[in-house]
Motif scaffolding. Structure first.
Motif, short mmCIF file in Angstrom:
data_model
loop_
_atom_site.label_atom_id
_atom_site.label_comp_id
_atom_site.label_asym_id
_atom_site.label_seq_id
_atom_site.Cartn_x
_atom_site.Cartn_y
_atom_site.Cartn_z
N ASP A 382 0.93 -1.09 0.11
CA ASP A 382 -0.09 -0.12 -0.02
C ASP A 382 0.94 1.36 -0.08
O ASP A 382 0.80 2.19 -0.73
N MET A 383 1.82 1.17 0.72
CA MET A 383 2.89 2.28 0.85
C MET A 383 3.67 2.74 -0.34
O MET A 383 3.56 3.80 -0.69
N ALA A 384 3.86 1.36 -1.08
CA ALA A 384 4.58 1.83 -2.19
C ALA A 384 3.87 2.18 -3.32
O ALA A 384 4.19 3.12 -4.07
N GLU A 385 2.60 1.69 -3.33
CA GLU A 385 1.65 2.53 -4.38
C GLU A 385 1.51 3.87 -4.09
O GLU A 385 1.44 4.72 -5.06
N GLU A 386 0.98 4.25 -2.86
CA GLU A 386 1.11 5.67 -2.37
C GLU A 386 2.05 6.59 -2.77
O GLU A 386 2.09 7.61 -3.49
N ALA A 387 3.23 6.00 -2.31
CA ALA A 387 4.52 6.80 -2.78
C ALA A 387 4.74 6.78 -4.42
O ALA A 387 4.91 8.01 -4.76
N ALA A 388 4.52 5.91 -5.09
CA ALA A 388 4.42 6.15 -6.49
C ALA A 388 3.45 7.13 -7.02
O ALA A 388 3.79 7.65 -8.05
N ARG A 389 2.42 7.13 -6.59
CA ARG A 389 1.18 8.02 -7.07
C ARG A 389 1.63 9.54 -6.63
O ARG A 389 1.28 10.17 -7.57
N LEU A 390 2.42 9.55 -5.46
CA LEU A 390 2.70 11.02 -5.14
C LEU A 390 4.26 11.43 -5.83
O LEU A 390 4.37 12.70 -5.75
N ALA A 391 5.13 10.61 -6.15
CA ALA A 391 6.50 10.86 -6.31
C ALA A 391 6.67 11.71 -7.31
O ALA A 391 7.72 12.53 -7.27
N LYS A 392 5.96 11.86 -8.33
CA LYS A 392 6.11 12.69 -9.52
C LYS A 392 5.05 14.08 -9.33
O LYS A 392 4.98 14.86 -10.50
N ALA A 393 4.28 13.99 -8.41
CA ALA A 393 3.14 15.01 -8.30
C ALA A 393 3.95 16.59 -8.42
O ALA A 393 3.15 17.42 -8.98
N ASP A 394 5.08 16.71 -7.70
CA ASP A 394 5.45 17.92 -7.85
C ASP A 394 5.93 18.48 -9.18
O ASP A 394 6.24 19.75 -9.14
N LEU A 395 5.94 17.46 -10.13
CA LEU A 395 6.12 17.97 -11.64
C LEU A 395 5.17 19.22 -11.90
O LEU A 395 5.36 19.98 -12.74
N SER A 396 3.77 19.10 -11.14
CA SER A 396 2.74 19.99 -11.15
C SER A 396 3.05 21.48 -10.68
O SER A 396 2.51 22.47 -10.70
N SER A 397 4.09 21.21 -9.57
CA SER A 397 4.24 22.46 -8.73
C SER A 397 4.96 23.57 -9.51
O SER A 397 5.33 23.36 -10.35
N GLU A 398 4.63 24.93 -8.94
CA GLU A 398 5.05 26.21 -9.52
C GLU A 398 6.54 26.15 -9.26
O GLU A 398 7.41 26.78 -10.31
N MET A 399 7.23 25.43 -8.38
CA MET A 399 8.61 25.48 -7.83
C MET A 399 9.35 24.64 -8.89
O MET A 399 10.26 25.30 -9.45
#
Lengths: 742, 313
Positions: A382-399
């Motif tokens: 579960d944790m691995a899947e959650e991490a994978a789903r969030l790992a690239k979320a920051d590509l949408s961040s302004e920074m």
């Protein structure tokens, strides 16, 4: 022995090109001179933002005179022949000699080529150097056709000896050579006449130009560290930035400035990146707190107010920059804390690759794969899947939009701020690793799962669309990704059967409607070769595949599944090639690796390397080395006999037909070794298995010493061949020793 | 220092000084182009005139629009409508750097106190099919101008090469005037009876346009207008070179280029509305570039583009 000084003075040369250009200038000119016969004692090249300089010392004053003797026709040869000879030599009848030889009077031509004065050669070489200079990018200007990195303004080219200094005359598209240059653009712009390299560099220094980039870099670093130290601070080292800054100034002046209090709470990496990328500032850290509190900028001039205006300007610019960064940071934190799915959804509109879908598609695949891999690497699925789903979320961040190099790191900050598990946050930063052979490999199981899934997705994706690296071309860094997988697997000691992962992923990729063309190409190949490996598609795999790809068109499913094993095989060989390179660096021979790759289970890289290391150690011993000889001898004799007799000797060696003691001893030894090797191999315990194998060395040697295989007694002969077969079978159960060289 | 002019006091003072400086260096002082453009480079006085062999020297202010940069007038540095000062000289003179530095002195930058740097920056305009090499010019770490030697425009190699200077006027003026927020910058002389700041003039319009650009602009209409401009541009260029009415050779390069500019602006507006995906983006840019290239092809067949009547023979 004159000395040569060349300076090519232009508008500002990009910092990143200067040092290479100086080397190229030295290489092209000195090679040209030597080719023309002008040797020299020493040479050195320098660069500043506005000039490339070359000094060559101890040059020949002219190229040496050469003398060539040609033998011609006999003196009484027909006139035509003599004329032809004269024409070829470029001489007239009275310029050639007649010599008596045992064959009679023969004509000889002695052609003397007088040396060429250095100045003429230099002019020719320098002009050709300028016209053919290998700039990464060059341009034209004004109405001219000449190309240089930026407009070329003047050429200084002088030869200096005891008698004085002379300009080497030269004209390149209207730019004529001279003995003058200019100092610093603002501090000392007047013309300077120079007579030698010493004179040149001394006068330049007086005119506020430090010629040597290394000297400028040293001066900058020295002044920067001293200035910081005086305030109890330290400069954050950055060799790349130092080299770049040294290429932006002729007269470095170090100034330390303040960062507004409002910005000191930004993550240090954000401060550092913003200051470096936008302003080319060094970060200055407080060693007690680790916080970045000041910056160092390097100006190109001294001023009457000791840099106060310059520093105030730089502080103001930085403040505007950091306001942006702070704005991004605060906005991003707000999103992260409320709902990060806004970011992951936005990735649906970001194309990863035309044929491989959006970043969101990719994240879905990585998440599923990370979940599957989690148990193998000891992570919670579960944790691995959650991490994978969030790992690239920051590509949408302004920074990250502003500073792509902060990807992953920002993700970690944002995921932490959202109150998620620290292991999930760490995976965002670590899943890109390792980025190269010396980069650290993540060890946290969740990070390892996501990092593996990320890289395997990239590799299978590009394999599916047939975008494999060729030669020096590897635009998607697939070699790096494969090495990443290898290091992740090996350093975590994971027993991952790559093949089934690769086949499933490739079938998924190949089933994607966008990769139709490649899929069809694979199918065609498979139909032609008829080596499809279709047997591999077992029923349970078929069922599992339908579960992960329920919407796939039936025909496409079938084709994808048929094509996948073939593509997987190809990708596995790519892994093996990368593994060979990797292990070679660790001192394991390629033939040893080949011997292990030939064995069952070669898609488990950890197992493969364990086997290779054990074999390597065994072969390093005397017994091991000699055993190989014994094995090869046995194998050769056996193979020849099998070919000659048209049968396979593989069964039924019986000690009761043994005639010699050595033969009987070998039976005993084989029994003993087998008793050790079989269970050890079953437990994948290679070292004891190989040690046991090595104990066979003495009995095998003794056997060959004392026993003739081919005897008239066919029963005895067959029995001996069957005995050799036992040696072969037992040794090959450990590794494919036929692959071992020597 | 004593022979330097008095420090400017207002935004318009800086513009006026640039105008008179470049006039004194022989440039024709043109007026802004009367269409919406993203940058001064789009003015036909730059894009088209950088093509062909005719000598050229012009300078002008160009109001420029970048819908995505709108911040409702709140950001101290970002505007969806701003001014660029543009200089184009063909062939580029050998002392262009010195001429440029002279212009900075003219607007009150004291070279003895400031740190001016030419930092590599290769310029490329995918929409114009153009590229050049040059620098961003830094003053005390701040980018104050772009300096470019045009190598190619509209797919044509530039012979001779034009030197292009672009000043971001607001940023440069804020720096010289010591203002931290663009809206606080004096537009006219602050000592006059009716002093006006940049904000007095543009705060409201920035808000209005930001709202329209981001949320209201009718994307269907914009898309139609993009297509119409594209079609019109191609239709114009497809006409016979000889006008059937006058019998004269009249290639309508400029009217066609207007449509190219229009398409480019429509694309920018669509982009700001967030309706163009990453993949589509490239396709749109490619379509505008195709128009720009056709306009360039047409312009080099006109007299201003270097065509001579004897070329026809």
């Amino acid at each position: 022995m004159p000395d040569l000084l060349i300076e090519l003075f232009s508008e500002e040369i990009p910092a990143r090109m200067q040092s290479r250009a100086a080397q190229d200038l030295q290489k092209l000119v000195t090679n040209g001179l030597v080719e023309a016969g002008l040797t020299y004692a020493s040479a050195a090249a320098f660069s500043t933002p506005r000039r490339l300089t070359l000094t060559v010392e101890g040059l020949l004053a002219s190229s040496p005179t050469t003398r060539e003797e040609r033998k011609g026709p006999k003196a009484d040869a027909p006139e035509k022949a003599i004329e032809g000879f004269l024409r070829g030599a470029g001489l007239s009848r009275d310029q050639i000699e007649t010599r008596e030889t045992p064959k009679g009077a023969v004509l000889f031509a002695v052609i003397e080529k007088p040396g060429c004065p250095a100045a003429e050669i230099i002019a020719e070489v320098l002009e050709s150097t300028i016209r053919n200079f290998p700039w990464p990018k060059s341009m034209r200007w004004g109405s001219g056709a000449l190309k240089w990195v930026r407009p070329l303004h003047s050429i200084l080219c002088i030869l200096t000896d005891e008698a004085g200094c002379d300009v080497v005359p030269l004209d390149v598209d209207g730019i004529t050579s001279g003995a003058t240059t200019q100092g610093h653009r603002f501090m000392a712009p007047a013309q300077i006449s120079v007579t030698s390299f010493e004179d040149y560099s001394a006068k330049l220094k007086r005119a506020n130009v430090v010629l040597d980039a290394a000297e400028r870099a040293d001066a900058i670093w020295h002044a920067a560290t001293n200035t910081a130290f005086a305030s109890g601070l330290e400069v954050v080292e950055d060799a790349g930035l130092l080299a770049e800054v040294a290429g932006l100034v002729e007269w470095p002046v170090v100034l330390m400035g303040r960062i507004g209090d409002d910005f000191l709470d930004l993550p240090p990496e954000v401060l550092q990146t913003s200051m470096k990328e936008h302003q080319k500032f060094f970060s200055v850290r407080n060693p007690k707190t680790g916080r970045i509190e000041r910056f160092i900028t390097v100006a190109n001039r001294e001023t009457a107010d000791n840099g106060a205006t310059i520093l105030a300007g730089n502080e103001k610019v930085l403040s505007a920059r950091l306001s942006d960064a702070k704005f991004f940071w605060e906005n991003d934190l707000r999103v992260a804390k409320s709902d990060m799915s806004v970011w992951t959804q936005a990735l649906e509109n970001v194309t990863f690759h035309n044929e491989l879908g959006s970043q969101a598609d990719r994240i879905n695949r990585i998440a599923a794969l990370a979940r599957e891999l989690a148990p193998v690497v000891g992570a919670d699925p579960d944790m691995a899947e959650e991490a994978a789903r969030l790992a690239k979320a920051d590509l949408s961040s302004e920074m990250v939009y502003e500073f792509p190099e902060l990807q992953g790191l920002m993700g970690r900050y944002y995921i932490e701020s959202a109150g998620r598990n620290a292991a999930v946050a760490a995976a965002a930063q670590e899943h890109y690793s390792p980025l190269g052979p010396s980069d650290d490999v993540p060890t946290a199981p969740v990070s390892v799962a996501v990092a593996l899934a990320d890289k395997l997705d990239t590799l299978t994706g590009f394999w599916a669309i047939n975008e494999k690296p060729t030669g020096s071309k590897d635009p998607f860094a697939l070699r790096r990704a494969a090495l990443g997988v290898i290091r992740l697997v090996l350093e975590s000691g994971t027993n991952l059967r790559l093949n089934s992962v690769l086949v499933t992923q490739l079938a998924l990729m190949l089933g994607n409607s966008q990769v139709e063309v490649t899929r069809e190409a694979y199918m065609k190949y498979i139909r032609q070769a008829d080596d499809a490996g279709l047997d591999f598609v077992a029923d349970d795999f078929w069922k599992a595949f339908l579960e992960v790809a329920p919407d796939m068109d039936q025909d496409i499913q079938e084709e994808a599944i048929a094509a996948a094993p073939h593509a997987a095989n190809n990708l596995l060989s790519f892994f093996h090639d990368r593994l060979k390179v990797y292990l070679k660096d660790q001192g394991i021979r390629h033939d040893i690796i080949d011997a292990c790759i030939a064995m069952e289970g070669n898609d488990d890289l950890t197992l493969l390397v364990k086997r290779a290391k054990a074999l390597s150690e065994t072969l390093a011993t005397d017994d091991g080395q000699n055993l190989i000889q014994g094995f090869k001898r046995a194998n050769n004799i056996l193979t020849q006999a099998e070919e000659a007799d048209g049968v396979e000797y593989s069964y039924g060696a019986d000690p009761k037909f043994a005639e010699t003691d050595e033969e009987r001893a070998l039976f005993t030894a084989l029994d003993a070794a087998e008793a050790q090797i079989t269970p050890a191999m079953a437990a994948q315990d290679f070292t004891p298995a190989m040690s046991a194998m090595a104990t066979l060395r003495a009995p095998i040697d003794a056997f060959f010493e004392a026993t003739q295989i081919n005897t008239d007694n066919q029963t005895v002969r067959r029995n001996r061949l069957n005995l050799l077969s036992r040696i072969r079978t037992l040794c090959l159960s450990v590794a494919d020793l036929t692959k071992i060289e020597g | 220092m004593s022979n330097l002019p008095e420090t400017p006091r207002s935004f318009q003072d800086i513009i006026l000084r640039l105008q008179s400086y470049w006039a004194s260096k022989g440039c024709a002082i043109l007026q802004p182009y009367d269409m919406e453009v993203g940058a001064g480079t789009f003015h036909p006085a730059t894009t088209l005139r950088s093509l062909g062999t005719q000598a050229w020297a012009a300078a002008y202010v160009q109001p420029s629009r970048r819908p995505t940069d709108g911040r409702y007038g709140e950001n101290p540095n970002r505007l969806q409508h701003y001014y660029q000062y543009q200089v184009l000289i063909k062939p580029s003179p050998p002392d262009l750097q010195e001429l440029y530095l002279g212009s900075l002195e003219a607007i009150g930058v004291d070279m003895a106190l400031h740190d001016i740097r030419f930092v590599e920056d290769d310029w490329e305009s995918p929409t114009l099919g153009a590229w050049g090499l040059g620098w961003e010019v830094w003053c005390d770490g701040m980018e104050v101008s772009q300096f470019t030697y045009f190598q190619q425009v509209g797919g044509h190699d530039c012979h001779p090469v034009s030197g292009e200077l672009t000043y971001g006027l607001e940023r440069l003026a804020m720096y010289i005037l010591g203002v931290d927020h663009v809206m606080d910058m004096p537009f006219n002389n602050p000592q006059t009876p009716i002093p006006l700041t940049y904000g007095d003039i543009f705060k409201q319009t920035e808000e209005e346009y930001a709202r329209w650009n981001f949320d209201v602009a009718n994307t269907d209409v914009l898309l139609d207008q993009f297509k119409e401009a594209e079609a019109e541009c191609e239709k114009i260029l497809a006409q016979e070179h000889v006008d059937p009415k006058t019998g004269k050779r009249i290639i309508m390069a400029h009217p066609a280029y207007d449509q190219c500019i229009k398409a480019s602006h429509m694309f920018n507006l669509l982009d700001a509305r967030g309706v163009i995906s990453v993949t589509e983006r490239q396709a749109y840019i490619g379509r505008v570039r195709a128009l720009a290239k056709q306009c360039a092809d047409a312009f080099v067949q006109t007299r201003a583009g270097g065509w001579q009547p004897e070329d026809a023979a």
